[in-house]
Design a protein around this motif. Structure first.
Motif, PDB file in Angstrom:
ATOM      1  N   PHE A 149       0.838  -1.190   0.000  1.00 20.57           N
ATOM      2  CA  PHE A 149       0.000   0.000   0.000  1.00 20.57           C
ATOM      3  C   PHE A 149       0.879   1.249   0.000  1.00 20.57           C
ATOM      4  CE2 PHE A 149       0.556  -1.491   4.362  1.00 20.57           C
ATOM      5  CZ  PHE A 149       0.992  -0.357   5.025  1.00 20.57           C
ATOM      6  N   PHE A 150       0.250   2.412  -0.046  1.00 15.83           N
ATOM      7  CA  PHE A 150       0.979   3.673   0.009  1.00 15.83           C
ATOM      8  C   PHE A 150       0.829   4.246   1.407  1.00 15.83           C
ATOM      9  CE2 PHE A 150       1.963   8.118  -0.947  1.00 15.83           C
ATOM     10  CZ  PHE A 150       3.068   7.962  -1.774  1.00 15.83           C
ATOM     11  N   GLY A 151       1.955   4.603   2.046  1.00  9.77           N
ATOM     12  CA  GLY A 151       1.931   5.040   3.434  1.00  9.77           C
ATOM     13  C   GLY A 151       1.351   6.424   3.636  1.00  9.77           C
ATOM     14  N   LYS A 152       0.847   6.660   4.848  1.00 13.20           N
ATOM     15  CA  LYS A 152       0.232   7.943   5.194  1.00 13.20           C
ATOM     16  C   LYS A 152       1.271   8.994   5.550  1.00 13.20           C
ATOM     17  CE  LYS A 152      -2.862  10.931   6.693  1.00 13.20           C
ATOM     18  NZ  LYS A 152      -3.772  11.657   5.773  1.00 13.20           N
ATOM     19  N   SER A 153       2.241   8.624   6.386  1.00 15.43           N
ATOM     20  CA  SER A 153       3.246   9.580   6.860  1.00 15.43           C
ATOM     21  C   SER A 153       4.156  10.014   5.723  1.00 15.43           C
ATOM     22  CB  SER A 153       4.074   8.938   7.984  1.00 15.43           C
ATOM     23  OG  SER A 153       5.253   9.677   8.228  1.00 15.43           O
ATOM     24  N   ILE A 154       4.739  11.212   5.869  1.00 17.40           N
ATOM     25  CA  ILE A 154       5.681  11.718   4.880  1.00 17.40           C
ATOM     26  C   ILE A 154       6.908  10.817   4.764  1.00 17.40           C
ATOM     27  CG2 ILE A 154       6.936  13.172   6.523  1.00 17.40           C
ATOM     28  CD1 ILE A 154       6.082  14.031   2.866  1.00 17.40           C
ATOM     29  N   ARG A 155       7.183  10.020   5.783  1.00 17.98           N
ATOM     30  CA  ARG A 155       8.342   9.117   5.714  1.00 17.98           C
ATOM     31  C   ARG A 155       8.118   7.975   4.742  1.00 17.98           C
ATOM     32  NH1 ARG A 155      12.787   7.823   7.967  1.00 17.98           N
ATOM     33  NH2 ARG A 155      12.664   9.183   9.768  1.00 17.98           N
ATOM     34  N   TYR A 156       6.881   7.505   4.634  1.00 13.39           N
ATOM     35  CA  TYR A 156       6.614   6.271   3.901  1.00 13.39           C
ATOM     36  C   TYR A 156       6.049   6.538   2.515  1.00 13.39           C
ATOM     37  CZ  TYR A 156       6.853   4.669   8.733  1.00 13.39           C
ATOM     38  OH  TYR A 156       7.244   4.444  10.031  1.00 13.39           O
ATOM     39  N   GLY A 157       6.638   5.885   1.520  1.00 13.41           N
ATOM     40  CA  GLY A 157       6.104   5.915   0.166  1.00 13.41           C
ATOM     41  C   GLY A 157       5.352   4.631  -0.096  1.00 13.41           C
TER      42      GLY A 157
ATOM     43  N   ASP B  62       9.855   3.075   0.367  1.00 14.99           N
ATOM     44  CA  ASP B  62      10.749   3.879  -0.458  1.00 14.99           C
ATOM     45  C   ASP B  62      10.582   5.365  -0.135  1.00 14.99           C
ATOM     46  OD1 ASP B  62       8.484   4.792  -1.796  1.00 14.99           O
ATOM     47  OD2 ASP B  62       8.760   3.488  -3.524  1.00 14.99           O
ATOM     48  N   SER B  63      11.230   6.208  -0.945  1.00 19.36           N
ATOM     49  CA  SER B  63      11.317   7.644  -0.676  1.00 19.36           C
ATOM     50  C   SER B  63      10.313   8.464  -1.476  1.00 19.36           C
ATOM     51  CB  SER B  63      12.736   8.127  -1.020  1.00 19.36           C
ATOM     52  OG  SER B  63      12.994   7.929  -2.407  1.00 19.36           O
ATOM     53  N   PHE B  64       9.268   7.835  -1.980  1.00 19.89           N
ATOM     54  CA  PHE B  64       8.379   8.511  -2.906  1.00 19.89           C
ATOM     55  C   PHE B  64       7.781   9.815  -2.385  1.00 19.89           C
ATOM     56  CE2 PHE B  64       5.006   9.193  -5.891  1.00 19.89           C
ATOM     57  CZ  PHE B  64       5.479   8.649  -7.076  1.00 19.89           C
ATOM     58  N   PRO B  65       7.380   9.939  -1.102  1.00 22.47           N
ATOM     59  CA  PRO B  65       6.800  11.207  -0.638  1.00 22.47           C
ATOM     60  C   PRO B  65       7.747  12.394  -0.806  1.00 22.47           C
ATOM     61  CG  PRO B  65       6.328   9.475   0.922  1.00 22.47           C
ATOM     62  CD  PRO B  65       7.317   8.908  -0.058  1.00 22.47           C
ATOM     63  N   ILE B  66       9.033  12.184  -0.585  1.00 22.45           N
ATOM     64  CA  ILE B  66       9.986  13.279  -0.766  1.00 22.45           C
ATOM     65  C   ILE B  66      10.030  13.673  -2.236  1.00 22.45           C
ATOM     66  CG2 ILE B  66      12.400  13.964  -0.528  1.00 22.45           C
ATOM     67  CD1 ILE B  66      12.622  12.014   1.770  1.00 22.45           C
ATOM     68  N   GLU B  67      10.019  12.680  -3.114  1.00 24.79           N
ATOM     69  CA  GLU B  67      10.033  12.965  -4.542  1.00 24.79           C
ATOM     70  C   GLU B  67       8.752  13.690  -4.964  1.00 24.79           C
ATOM     71  OE1 GLU B  67      10.910   9.517  -6.879  1.00 24.79           O
ATOM     72  OE2 GLU B  67      12.293   8.732  -5.386  1.00 24.79           O
ATOM     73  N   MET B  68       7.614  13.314  -4.374  1.00 25.25           N
ATOM     74  CA  MET B  68       6.354  13.975  -4.709  1.00 25.25           C
ATOM     75  C   MET B  68       6.382  15.448  -4.309  1.00 25.25           C
ATOM     76  SD  MET B  68       3.031  11.611  -4.196  1.00 25.25           S
ATOM     77  CE  MET B  68       3.168  11.584  -2.424  1.00 25.25           C
TER      78      MET B  68
END
Length: 287
Positions: free
Chosen positions: A181-189, A208-214
């Motif tokens: 799934f896709f995580g809720k927190s900014i830490r989790y992608g 992974d680092s997807f939230p930072i990339e988003m």
């Protein structure tokens, strides 16, 4: 490589300090369901039933600049976590956090002088720790499990990407299912949890680092990342490596020596003394 690791860790911790939480209820079935979202809720409710919990864990941090290729050895660290419901806990990993039920003491490991510690009243529960150093922990998602299935919205963004099953495997002698799934927190992608079908225990977390990339590119998490470059070497000839879109930051956390209920000692939630010769800069005391 060391600079990239420090930058990624510091940026993620700063972003996470902006999140907060609330509580929920337990309405999960007693046996493991056969649908992904129901299975995840069932696991969370198994954690809600635990009076106390302890585990050691190993964290592997990888930065892959080029798709399908590892350009440096992963960073391996170890940690320990102890929890006694509702709000006594001890966490020792990249951060130190100790709550005796009345007061919460926190610090980033390596800055353990008295001046480098943060002091605040203990949260009402572990899963409502709110804006704090504790909330930057890589296992923060597990904290939400102890609040039960009512905390699902603090774990997964199921409205963005449906929760789904992955491959089955065996861990610690138990048959397990992989939850994706896709995580809720900014830490989790994109998150992968390995959960036991009998106990409901989380044995492995990977994200992974997807939230930072988003935040940098506002990319749609339901779409695959753009094709990454394939230069012959990692050097100044390839400035595209400075673009976060070409990063792939992968964290894998494996839990072992899980003990439920946990063994609680009289000094289990005692704040450890600072080292005689602390390293690193000193920071101001926060109240």
């Amino acid at each position: 490589m060391a600079n990239y690791l420090r930058i990624a860790t510091a940026a993620t911790a700063a972003l996470i300090l902006s999140s907060a939480c609330s509580q929920g209820k337990n309405d999960s079935p007693t046996s493991a369901p056969d649908t992904p979202e129901a299975f995840l809720k069932w696991s969370m409710d198994r954690y809600k039933e635990m009076p106390s919990f302890s585990s050691a864990f190993t964290m592997k941090f990888e930065v892959r600049f080029i798709k399908g290729r590892k350009d440096d050895k992963p960073l391996i660290t170890k940690g320990n976590f102890l929890f006694d419901r509702p709000n006594r806990f001890s966490l020792n990993e990249e951060i130190l956090a100790v709550s005796d039920g009345q007061d919460l003491t926190e610090a980033f490991n390596g800055y353990m002088s008295k001046a480098g510690r943060s002091f605040r009243p203990a949260p009402e529960t572990l899963w409502t720790v709110g804006r704090s150093i504790t909330a930057t922990s890589k296992i923060e998602m597990l904290f939400q499990f102890f609040g039960g299935s009512g905390r699902l919205s603090h774990v997964a963004k199921s409205d963005r990407i449906p929760i789904s099953f992955g491959a089955e495997e065996t861990f610690a002698g138990e048959r397990c299912r992989l939850l994706k799934f896709f995580g809720k927190s900014i830490r989790y992608g994109h998150v992968r949890l390995l959960i036991g079908e009998t106990t409901g225990r989380v044995y492995r977390m990977q994200f992974d680092s997807f939230p930072i990339e988003m935040m940098l590119g506002d990319r749609d998490p339901s779409k695959p990342p753009p094709k990454l470059p394939e230069p012959d070497s990692l050097d100044q000839k390839h400035p595209e490596l400075a673009n976060m879109d070409n990063w792939a930051i992968i964290d894998t956390i494996t839990f072992d020596r899980i003990d439920v209920p946990a063994k609680i000692e009289p000094d289990s939630f005692k704040i450890p003394p600072p080292p005689k010769h602390p390293s690193g800069p000193r920071s101001a005391r926060h109240v």
